[in-house]
Design an enzyme around this catalytic site. Sequence first.
Site, PDB file in Angstrom:
ATOM      1  N   GLU A   1      -0.146   0.089  -1.187  1.00  0.00           N
ATOM      2  CA  GLU A   1       1.204   0.368  -1.668  1.00  0.00           C
ATOM      3  C   GLU A   1       2.193  -0.630  -1.086  1.00  0.00           C
ATOM      4  O   GLU A   1       2.079  -1.026   0.065  1.00  0.00           O
ATOM      5  CB  GLU A   1       1.631   1.754  -1.181  1.00  0.00           C
ATOM      6  CG  GLU A   1       0.790   2.851  -1.741  1.00  0.00           C
ATOM      7  CD  GLU A   1       1.072   4.171  -1.059  1.00  0.00           C
ATOM      8  OE1 GLU A   1       0.345   5.127  -1.330  1.00  0.00           O
ATOM      9  OE2 GLU A   1       2.009   4.242  -0.245  1.00  0.00           O
TER      10      GLU A   1
ATOM     11  N   CYS B   1       8.745  -3.033   1.880  1.00  0.00           N
ATOM     12  CA  CYS B   1       7.980  -2.256   2.859  1.00  0.00           C
ATOM     13  C   CYS B   1       6.508  -2.496   2.529  1.00  0.00           C
ATOM     14  O   CYS B   1       6.038  -2.095   1.467  1.00  0.00           O
ATOM     15  CB  CYS B   1       8.361  -0.784   2.711  1.00  0.00           C
ATOM     16  SG  CYS B   1       7.380   0.301   3.720  1.00  0.00           S
TER      17      CYS B   1
ATOM     18  N   CYS C   1      -5.908   3.766   7.531  1.00  0.00           N
ATOM     19  CA  CYS C   1      -5.491   3.567   8.923  1.00  0.00           C
ATOM     20  C   CYS C   1      -6.368   4.423   9.817  1.00  0.00           C
ATOM     21  O   CYS C   1      -6.610   5.593   9.517  1.00  0.00           O
ATOM     22  CB  CYS C   1      -4.025   3.948   9.089  1.00  0.00           C
ATOM     23  SG  CYS C   1      -3.414   3.646  10.759  1.00  0.00           S
TER      24      CYS C   1
ATOM     25  N   CYS D   1      -2.510   9.801  12.399  1.00  0.00           N
ATOM     26  CA  CYS D   1      -1.451  10.694  12.881  1.00  0.00           C
ATOM     27  C   CYS D   1      -1.426  11.946  12.000  1.00  0.00           C
ATOM     28  O   CYS D   1      -1.685  11.863  10.798  1.00  0.00           O
ATOM     29  CB  CYS D   1      -0.100   9.985  12.816  1.00  0.00           C
ATOM     30  SG  CYS D   1      -0.079   8.454  13.753  1.00  0.00           S
TER      31      CYS D   1
ATOM     32  N   CYS E   1       4.751   7.029   2.876  1.00  0.00           N
ATOM     33  CA  CYS E   1       3.511   6.379   3.308  1.00  0.00           C
ATOM     34  C   CYS E   1       2.228   7.032   2.783  1.00  0.00           C
ATOM     35  O   CYS E   1       1.936   8.176   3.082  1.00  0.00           O
ATOM     36  CB  CYS E   1       3.554   6.452   4.834  1.00  0.00           C
ATOM     37  SG  CYS E   1       2.282   5.625   5.716  1.00  0.00           S
TER      38      CYS E   1
HETATM   39  N1  SAH Z   1       1.315   2.345  11.498  1.00  0.00           N
HETATM   40  C1  SAH Z   1       2.636   1.921  11.747  1.00  0.00           C
HETATM   41  C2  SAH Z   1       3.354   1.440  10.525  1.00  0.00           C
HETATM   42  C3  SAH Z   1       3.141   2.216   9.261  1.00  0.00           C
HETATM   43  S1  SAH Z   1       3.734   3.902   9.214  1.00  0.00           S
HETATM   44  C4  SAH Z   1       3.427   3.020  12.424  1.00  0.00           C
HETATM   45  O1  SAH Z   1       2.962   4.152  12.452  1.00  0.00           O
HETATM   46  O2  SAH Z   1       4.490   2.708  12.928  1.00  0.00           O
HETATM   47  C5  SAH Z   1       5.435   3.622   8.875  1.00  0.00           C
HETATM   48  C6  SAH Z   1       6.367   4.773   9.214  1.00  0.00           C
HETATM   49  O3  SAH Z   1       6.245   5.841   8.258  1.00  0.00           O
HETATM   50  C7  SAH Z   1       6.109   5.367  10.598  1.00  0.00           C
HETATM   51  O4  SAH Z   1       7.274   5.401  11.379  1.00  0.00           O
HETATM   52  C8  SAH Z   1       5.622   6.738  10.239  1.00  0.00           C
HETATM   53  O5  SAH Z   1       5.909   7.612  11.229  1.00  0.00           O
HETATM   54  C9  SAH Z   1       6.353   7.040   8.943  1.00  0.00           C
HETATM   55  N2  SAH Z   1       5.763   8.178   8.224  1.00  0.00           N
HETATM   56  C10 SAH Z   1       4.470   8.455   8.011  1.00  0.00           C
HETATM   57  N3  SAH Z   1       4.327   9.643   7.364  1.00  0.00           N
HETATM   58  C11 SAH Z   1       5.577  10.128   7.180  1.00  0.00           C
HETATM   59  C12 SAH Z   1       6.098  11.293   6.572  1.00  0.00           C
HETATM   60  N4  SAH Z   1       5.308  12.228   6.058  1.00  0.00           N
HETATM   61  N5  SAH Z   1       7.434  11.476   6.561  1.00  0.00           N
HETATM   62  C13 SAH Z   1       8.259  10.529   7.093  1.00  0.00           C
HETATM   63  N6  SAH Z   1       7.834   9.402   7.667  1.00  0.00           N
HETATM   64  C14 SAH Z   1       6.502   9.198   7.716  1.00  0.00           C
HETATM   65 FE1  SF4 Z   2      -1.459   4.912  10.767  1.00  0.00          FE
HETATM   66 FE2  SF4 Z   2       0.153   6.538   9.410  1.00  0.00          FE
HETATM   67 FE3  SF4 Z   2      -0.088   6.795  12.070  1.00  0.00          FE
HETATM   68 FE4  SF4 Z   2       1.198   4.631  11.040  1.00  0.00          FE
HETATM   69  S1  SF4 Z   2       1.831   6.775  10.869  1.00  0.00           S
HETATM   70  S2  SF4 Z   2      -0.355   4.669  12.689  1.00  0.00           S
HETATM   71  S3  SF4 Z   2      -0.008   4.335   9.146  1.00  0.00           S
HETATM   72  S4  SF4 Z   2      -1.735   7.130  10.548  1.00  0.00           S
END
Ligand code: SAH
Ligand code: SF4
Length: 348
Positions: A90, A105, A112, A116, A331
């Site tokens: 994406e 973006c 990944c 998380c 994301c």
């Molecule tokens: N892996 C890196 C970059 C990609 S994620 C990182 O985690 O920083 C990019 C951003 O999207 C991160 O700050 C993450 O916390 C946010 N993100 C992921 N899932 C989300 C959600 N459900 N709602 C809001 N932000 C989200």
């Molecule tokens: Fe990976 Fe999503 Fe965590 Fe960023 S927020 S490190 S993309 S699992």
Amino acid sequence: MINLAGLNLNELEDLTSELGASKFRARQIHNWIYLKSVKSIDEMTDLSKKFRDELKKVARVTDVKIKVKQISSDGTIKYLLEYPDGQCVETVLMRFDNRANLTACISSQVGCAVDCSFCATGKRGFIRNINYKEIIEQVLTIQRDTGLKVTNIVFMGQGEPLLNLDNVLKAMKIFNEDFQIGIRRLTISTSGIIPQINKLADLGIHSTLALSLHAPNHEIRSKLMKIENKYPMNELHKALKNYNDKTGHRITVEYLLIKDLNDTVQSAKELAQYLKDIKCNINLIPYNPTEKNDYQRPSNKSIMRFKYLMEHSGKKVTVRLERGADIDAACGQLRGKVCTAKKTTPQE
Ligand code: SAH
Ligand code: SF4
């Protein structure tokens, strides 16, 4: 067949000399690729028809396909791109009404491994790294499709950029030198891979570093992010300080606000304490509900309370505007719905 996207001027000069043409042709092609972002070699109108025909025999402008394109009512455009091996990523273009900025973006990995608990990308595991040319293609696709020039780039799509650092750094160099995007307009966002943050500090990098902290203490962070067990917040603190000291740059701390979990007055106080001696701005991100989990977006009142408390601690605080909510712009959401390509072995 050579893909012109991602070739620097020297590489283009090698190509034009192989075709018996002058170095000046390479400069022209370079402009067409990075600044004008043409969709085909035929559009490179200051090259002779004969030379274009020669070039077309050995090269093409791109090898990615736009699989899905969605335009949000707020102007955000989301693309699902497909690489030649069938994997999809994406890429999102965000416009902000009050600014001339066009922010891309982009993704650094397919899937990944960090996983998380709140993130749709993490749920599907790691598939492969995206090489630097494929990273470049994401921005070129936006520019080709819209006819606009991207002004800011954030690695906040899928993947953990610091776990694909060599490709990310190569792409950053091209964004800076070939696309002519200012280095401070390039942002790497990380979940906190400490050795790589230290490496960036040692390199004295000038791009912007965003850290996804998301929690005020170890207990809450380990619930949200497994990576906290490997790279805990107390160690992270040292790495952030080291980054401040070595680069002289402020960090952007990203903090996902989740109702009743990390949006309380107590959390704000602990966060302020943790960040007291870190030079940083804070970006609050109201949680965007994805698939199956119990997290909820906090009320606007609670978001504003948190913002106030952090400002009171002396930090500059912004609340991330929700972009493209009507088009699955968070994301990992679109790829999860549309792309069903199977895992492949990791490749460089
Ligand atoms: N892996 C890196 C970059 C990609 S994620 C990182 O985690 O920083 C990019 C951003 O999207 C991160 O700050 C993450 O916390 C946010 N993100 C992921 N899932 C989300 C959600 N459900 N709602 C809001 N932000 C989200
Ligand atoms: Fe990976 Fe999503 Fe965590 Fe960023 S927020 S490190 S993309 S699992």
